[in-house]
Write an enzyme that holds these catalytic residues in place. Structure first.
Site, PDB file in Angstrom:
ATOM      1  N   ASP A   8      27.405 -28.708  13.253  1.00  0.00           N
ATOM      2  CA  ASP A   8      27.835 -28.713  12.005  1.00  0.00           C
ATOM      3  C   ASP A   8      27.024 -29.434  10.753  1.00  0.00           C
ATOM      4  O   ASP A   8      26.087 -29.679  11.084  1.00  0.00           O
ATOM      5  CB  ASP A   8      29.490 -29.156  11.797  1.00  0.00           C
ATOM      6  CG  ASP A   8      30.338 -28.461  10.752  1.00  0.00           C
ATOM      7  OD1 ASP A   8      29.834 -27.648   9.902  1.00  0.00           O
ATOM      8  OD2 ASP A   8      31.395 -28.805  10.866  1.00  0.00           O
ATOM      9  N   GLU A  10      28.327 -30.857   7.611  1.00  0.00           N
ATOM     10  CA  GLU A  10      28.740 -31.627   6.499  1.00  0.00           C
ATOM     11  C   GLU A  10      28.547 -33.314   6.972  1.00  0.00           C
ATOM     12  O   GLU A  10      28.179 -33.978   5.914  1.00  0.00           O
ATOM     13  CB  GLU A  10      30.181 -31.356   6.322  1.00  0.00           C
ATOM     14  CG  GLU A  10      30.695 -30.334   5.755  1.00  0.00           C
ATOM     15  CD  GLU A  10      30.746 -29.203   6.674  1.00  0.00           C
ATOM     16  OE1 GLU A  10      30.453 -29.152   7.906  1.00  0.00           O
ATOM     17  OE2 GLU A  10      31.287 -28.141   6.255  1.00  0.00           O
ATOM     18  N   HIS A  60      28.742 -23.784  11.630  1.00  0.00           N
ATOM     19  CA  HIS A  60      29.097 -23.958  10.373  1.00  0.00           C
ATOM     20  C   HIS A  60      29.239 -22.888   9.685  1.00  0.00           C
ATOM     21  O   HIS A  60      28.259 -21.914   9.572  1.00  0.00           O
ATOM     22  CB  HIS A  60      28.259 -25.105   9.633  1.00  0.00           C
ATOM     23  CG  HIS A  60      28.357 -25.081   8.298  1.00  0.00           C
ATOM     24  ND1 HIS A  60      29.603 -25.649   7.753  1.00  0.00           N
ATOM     25  CD2 HIS A  60      27.645 -24.487   7.193  1.00  0.00           C
ATOM     26  CE1 HIS A  60      29.538 -25.757   6.301  1.00  0.00           C
ATOM     27  NE2 HIS A  60      28.427 -24.898   6.073  1.00  0.00           N
ATOM     28  N   HIS A 104      32.287 -33.985  10.640  1.00  0.00           N
ATOM     29  CA  HIS A 104      33.105 -34.611   9.419  1.00  0.00           C
ATOM     30  C   HIS A 104      34.193 -34.968   9.724  1.00  0.00           C
ATOM     31  O   HIS A 104      34.821 -34.497  10.614  1.00  0.00           O
ATOM     32  CB  HIS A 104      32.774 -33.584   8.427  1.00  0.00           C
ATOM     33  CG  HIS A 104      33.314 -32.180   8.674  1.00  0.00           C
ATOM     34  ND1 HIS A 104      34.648 -31.945   8.726  1.00  0.00           N
ATOM     35  CD2 HIS A 104      32.819 -31.358   9.364  1.00  0.00           C
ATOM     36  CE1 HIS A 104      34.873 -30.833   9.018  1.00  0.00           C
ATOM     37  NE2 HIS A 104      33.683 -30.294   9.303  1.00  0.00           N
ATOM     38  N   HIS A 116      37.463 -31.747   5.742  1.00  0.00           N
ATOM     39  CA  HIS A 116      38.261 -30.571   6.020  1.00  0.00           C
ATOM     40  C   HIS A 116      38.727 -30.650   7.477  1.00  0.00           C
ATOM     41  O   HIS A 116      38.010 -31.120   8.514  1.00  0.00           O
ATOM     42  CB  HIS A 116      37.727 -29.228   5.537  1.00  0.00           C
ATOM     43  CG  HIS A 116      36.251 -28.711   6.011  1.00  0.00           C
ATOM     44  ND1 HIS A 116      35.383 -29.613   5.916  1.00  0.00           N
ATOM     45  CD2 HIS A 116      36.169 -27.949   7.045  1.00  0.00           C
ATOM     46  CE1 HIS A 116      34.348 -29.022   6.710  1.00  0.00           C
ATOM     47  NE2 HIS A 116      34.780 -28.045   7.455  1.00  0.00           N
ATOM     48  N   GLU A 135      38.367 -31.951  13.316  1.00  0.00           N
ATOM     49  CA  GLU A 135      37.711 -30.767  14.177  1.00  0.00           C
ATOM     50  C   GLU A 135      37.383 -31.476  15.572  1.00  0.00           C
ATOM     51  O   GLU A 135      37.378 -30.692  16.479  1.00  0.00           O
ATOM     52  CB  GLU A 135      36.438 -30.481  13.442  1.00  0.00           C
ATOM     53  CG  GLU A 135      37.063 -29.394  12.242  1.00  0.00           C
ATOM     54  CD  GLU A 135      35.995 -28.906  11.425  1.00  0.00           C
ATOM     55  OE1 GLU A 135      34.781 -28.884  11.669  1.00  0.00           O
ATOM     56  OE2 GLU A 135      36.231 -28.296  10.001  1.00  0.00           O
TER      57      GLU A 135
HETATM   58 ZN   LIG Z   1      31.050 -27.200   8.507  1.00  0.00          ZN
END
Ligand SMILES: [Zn+2]
Length: 272
Positions: A8, A10, A60, A104, A116, A135
C-alpha cells in the site's frame, strides 16, 4: 522459500497527504517513487533472508502505482484494477510468509496518517468477530485461511500497533509517527528503506508453520450513510442490524473477504 508482499502507499515514509497518494494528483509521482523504494527494500530483505520467490501485489487505489521498470526484477509484480482478491491477489498456500508494506491505521484511529478502512467515503468502522479492525485485521483473515504467517508490517505507529494486536510476534518497521491524519514525523526514505530491508530479512528467521484454518468469521460494517447499508443488504446473507450497519457470517476467512470486497465495490457506486 516463497514470500508474498501486499504493498500500500499511505504508510510509506515521506507520505502525508492524498496529493502524494492519489493517481493524477500533483505530488503523486513523488509518492509512487517513494512506494517503489520501500517495496524494493522489502524485496531485497526477503531475498537476503532466504527467499527464492517474491511476489508483489500493488494494493493501492488503481493498483498500478509501482513503477514497473524500477521494481527489483527478482520479484514478480501483480498490477492493475478489478482483481478478484484485491489487496491479496495472488496469495495462496504456496507462500511461507506475507509482508504488508506501506500499510496504514484503521478509520477511527486518533493519530493515523491517511487512516481509512478500504473506502474512507463509505466505511465508518469494520468489526471482525466484534473487534474493530483495519485493513491489517481484515486482510489477515485471508492469510489465516491459506496458512500463511504475516511476518512483517510497515507503516506509522498506529499501523504497527494494529499489527502487534492482530499478529503477536510480528516484525514491524515504524517509519513515521503520525500526529494527525495529514501530518507525521517521518524517517528519511533512506533510513526507512534500511529499516524495512533489515526487518524483512529478520522476519524470515524461524518461520512458524501454520496450518490453513477454515473457521467461521462474522464481519460487521458500519457505513457513513444508511443508503450504503441498504445496498449492502442486496447481497445474500448480509443482514442489516441497524440503519447504517450490516452483519454477515461466512464459513471461512476467504469467503468473508470475498463478500466484504463485493460490498466495498457495490457501495462505491454511491460515492463515485
Ligand atoms: Zn492505500
Amino acid at each position: 522459500m516463497n514470500v508474498y508482499i501486499s504493498a500500500d502507499i499511505e504508510g510509506v515514509a515521506g507520505i502525508v497527504g492524498w496529493s502524494q497518494a492519489t493517481p493524477g494528483a500533483e505530488d503523486y509521482e513523488i509518492g509512487r517513487r517513494l512506494m517503489t523504494g520501500e517495496v524494493n527494500a522489502a524485496i531485497a530483505g526477503a531475498i537476503a533472508g532466504g527467499a527464492d520467490r517474491v511476489v508483489v501485489n500493488d494494493s493501492h487505489s488503481r493498483m498500478s502505482n509501482l513503477i514497473p521498470d524500477e521494481v527489483d526484477s527478482r520479484a514478480r509484480l501483480i498490477l492493475g484494477q478489478y482483481k478478484p482478491m484485491y489487496m491479496l491477489q495472488g496469495l495462496d498456500g504456496s507462500f511461507d510468509a506475507a509482508f504488508f508494506v506501506g500499510y496504514h491505521g484503521a478509520i477511527g484511529e486518533p493519530e493515523a496518517i491517511l487512516s481509512h478502512t478500504y473506502n474512507p467515503r463509505a466505511i465508518w468502522e469494520v468489526r471482525v468477530d466484534g473487534r474493530v479492525a483495519g485493513e491489517i485485521g481484515i486482510n489477515a483473515l485471508v492469510c489465516e485461511y491459506f496458512g500463511v504467517p504475516i511476518r512483517l508490517v510497515t507503516g506509522d505507529q498506529s499501523t504497527a500497533e494494529e499489527a502487534r494486536v492482530t499478529v503477536p510476534g510480528v516484525h514491524t518497521a515504524e517509519v513515521k509517527r503520525s500526529f494527525s491524519r495529514t501530518s507525521a514525523d517521518s524517517l528519511s526514505p533512506e533510513d526507512s528503506r534500511a529499516a524495512i530491508q533489515h526487518e524483512a530479512a529478520a522476519a524470515l528467521d524461524a518461520l512458524p508453520r501454520l496450518e490453513p484454518a477454515a473457521r467461521a468469521v462474522t464481519l460487521e460494517i458500519t457505513f457513513l450513510v444508511a443508503d450504503m447499508a441498504g445496498m449492502a443488504e442486496w447481497i445474500r446473507g448480509v443482514e442489516r442490524i441497524r440503519p447504517r450497519t450490516v452483519r454477515f457470517t461466512a464459513v471461512d476467512g476467504l469467503e468473508v473477504y470475498r463478500t466484504f470486497y463485493a460490498i466495498v465495490t457495490l457501495t462505491r457506486s454511491l460515492v463515485e
